[in-house]
Design a protein around this motif. Sequence first.
Motif, PDB file in Angstrom:
ATOM      1  N   TYR A 122       0.815  -1.214   0.000  1.00  0.00           N
ATOM      2  CA  TYR A 122       0.000   0.000   0.000  1.00  0.00           C
ATOM      3  C   TYR A 122       0.857   1.277   0.000  1.00  0.00           C
ATOM      4  O   TYR A 122       0.376   2.349  -0.345  1.00  0.00           O
ATOM      5  CB  TYR A 122      -0.942   0.024   1.209  1.00  0.00           C
ATOM      6  N   LYS A 123       2.123   1.183   0.364  1.00  0.00           N
ATOM      7  CA  LYS A 123       2.955   2.374   0.503  1.00  0.00           C
ATOM      8  C   LYS A 123       3.106   3.169  -0.796  1.00  0.00           C
ATOM      9  O   LYS A 123       2.970   4.396  -0.800  1.00  0.00           O
ATOM     10  CB  LYS A 123       4.324   1.999   1.062  1.00  0.00           C
ATOM     11  N   GLU A 137       1.856   8.095  -3.769  1.00  0.00           N
ATOM     12  CA  GLU A 137       1.355   8.720  -4.984  1.00  0.00           C
ATOM     13  C   GLU A 137       0.238   9.718  -4.677  1.00  0.00           C
ATOM     14  O   GLU A 137       0.240  10.850  -5.169  1.00  0.00           O
ATOM     15  CB  GLU A 137       0.850   7.641  -5.946  1.00  0.00           C
ATOM     16  N   PHE A 138      -0.713   9.285  -3.862  1.00  0.00           N
ATOM     17  CA  PHE A 138      -1.800  10.189  -3.482  1.00  0.00           C
ATOM     18  C   PHE A 138      -1.272  11.384  -2.701  1.00  0.00           C
ATOM     19  O   PHE A 138      -1.676  12.533  -2.941  1.00  0.00           O
ATOM     20  CB  PHE A 138      -2.847   9.445  -2.651  1.00  0.00           C
ATOM     21  N   LEU A 196      -3.426   7.888   4.733  1.00  0.00           N
ATOM     22  CA  LEU A 196      -3.590   9.267   4.279  1.00  0.00           C
ATOM     23  C   LEU A 196      -4.314  10.102   5.329  1.00  0.00           C
ATOM     24  O   LEU A 196      -3.987  11.276   5.535  1.00  0.00           O
ATOM     25  CB  LEU A 196      -4.355   9.300   2.958  1.00  0.00           C
ATOM     26  N   ALA A 197      -5.295   9.496   6.003  1.00  0.00           N
ATOM     27  CA  ALA A 197      -5.993  10.208   7.071  1.00  0.00           C
ATOM     28  C   ALA A 197      -5.054  10.497   8.236  1.00  0.00           C
ATOM     29  O   ALA A 197      -5.095  11.578   8.835  1.00  0.00           O
ATOM     30  CB  ALA A 197      -7.197   9.398   7.549  1.00  0.00           C
ATOM     31  N   ALA A 198      -4.182   9.533   8.561  1.00  0.00           N
ATOM     32  CA  ALA A 198      -3.223   9.736   9.642  1.00  0.00           C
ATOM     33  C   ALA A 198      -2.248  10.865   9.321  1.00  0.00           C
ATOM     34  O   ALA A 198      -1.756  11.545  10.221  1.00  0.00           O
ATOM     35  CB  ALA A 198      -2.464   8.441   9.919  1.00  0.00           C
ATOM     36  N   THR A 225     -14.543   9.491   0.886  1.00  0.00           N
ATOM     37  CA  THR A 225     -13.265  10.038   1.365  1.00  0.00           C
ATOM     38  C   THR A 225     -12.917  11.261   0.540  1.00  0.00           C
ATOM     39  O   THR A 225     -12.954  11.227  -0.695  1.00  0.00           O
ATOM     40  CB  THR A 225     -12.153   8.985   1.247  1.00  0.00           C
ATOM     41  N   PHE A 226     -12.549  12.353   1.209  1.00  0.00           N
ATOM     42  CA  PHE A 226     -12.299  13.626   0.539  1.00  0.00           C
ATOM     43  C   PHE A 226     -10.918  14.156   0.902  1.00  0.00           C
ATOM     44  O   PHE A 226     -10.409  13.916   2.003  1.00  0.00           O
ATOM     45  CB  PHE A 226     -13.344  14.660   0.949  1.00  0.00           C
ATOM     46  N   VAL A 227     -10.331  14.910  -0.029  1.00  0.00           N
ATOM     47  CA  VAL A 227      -9.075  15.604   0.239  1.00  0.00           C
ATOM     48  C   VAL A 227      -9.351  16.744   1.212  1.00  0.00           C
ATOM     49  O   VAL A 227     -10.265  17.550   1.005  1.00  0.00           O
ATOM     50  CB  VAL A 227      -8.463  16.155  -1.063  1.00  0.00           C
TER      51      VAL A 227
END
Length: 451
Positions: free
Chosen positions: A13-14, A19-20, A59-61, A73-75
Amino acid sequence: MSWIQWAVRPPSYKPVVDEFAAAIRRGELTPGTRLPTHRDLARERHIALATATRVYAELAALGLVVGERGRGTFVRDQSGFAGLTASRDLPVPRIADLSFAQPPADEPPDHLRRALRDLSTSGDLASLTRQQPPGGRRHERAAVATHLLDRGIDTAPANVVLTCGAQHALDTALRATTRPGDVLAADALTYPGLKLLAAAHHLELAPVPVTATGPDLDALDRLCRTRRVRAVYTIPTLHNPLGWVLDRATRERLVGLAREHDLLIVEDGTYAFLDPAAPSPVHALAPERTCYVSSLSKNLAGGLRFGFAVVPDGLVPAFTTSLRSSTWGVAGLVSALATRWLADGTVARLEQRLRADARARQAIARTALAGLDTAAHPASCFTWLRLAPHLRADRVAAALARVGVLVSTGDAFATDRHPPQALRLALTGPAMDDLAPVLARLRETLDAFPP
């Protein structure tokens, strides 16, 4: 591939996380962008569904995305004006701070001048510069115990522990009564300082769902039947941020659950002075298992840093040890000032004025925010504003910052993974005459977002 190469290969997943993250930081994925669902991400990237879930968790962390229950899920907005540690440096001159509740500073502190003058001629000034005993001097504990009689708490001075504010009292309570890994139950929306302390003490915060009138005690009961819960944190009178005042029956049921499941109750009475008609504190119903914490920060002065805890008999030694391991206790000059104001009626006088002030501000807010989805108690000094479905709290907070208004967003108060799209508005920041125009500006900012 050698076993060494395999062992250091990053998890699958890394690369997706990186990338995101890079796309968000470069601005290619703008705030508010809705990301693929977990299933769509798994299908597009040829990864397992569990791996896709881990991507968004990472990404949330990092503070880059936020998951919204039922929406996706939103930026996140990265301007820094939302969340638990929102920036206080606005891009324009500050017009109003609705993010922090403190006593209105609209009169000169004559009581401070008088008290300092009286102390300077009172005799043994040297005693105020000496190290005080942990938990405070006996006559000062007695002054707090007398003050608490008007709060519905009848306790011996020996059970009163003086601290450097309510946050220090809460920290002392958790330090003295919990161990890393313990489960601490708290409302799904609660005081943000508790979240900081739970993280610092490595406690697991277990969210209790909330209703319009209080915590879901059926859910708390189910939690306690499936987990070993050490303590429950509660704000029964003028809840922060939702403003509720629990009725007596609810308080009695909470005590019954605490006794059935052997829970310690940590009761926060910081704002209770604003509603003297509220039912008796939980402590009065279960003094043998309740730690009551409060301070003079909201009714006298936030910078005074004078707080206290009322502690069950068997926990007094642990509290004293906890104080010795942190700040030892309150500075002598601070405790002398605070207890003088308790004894001479200054605190009672200021509380009466603040009660009238809070009700007047709530009346202004009800008019200014009419038609919006709000929750507030008439005696409270803040309002909870639930945003319309097309609005996100982080983007609203950033937009308000651009017009000079600071607010607190719902994620600062959330103890579960799905913070509500909401704002808490502290009404005591602006001057009374400025409050209506500030709330009108807030409303204009909300209306400017496209549906």
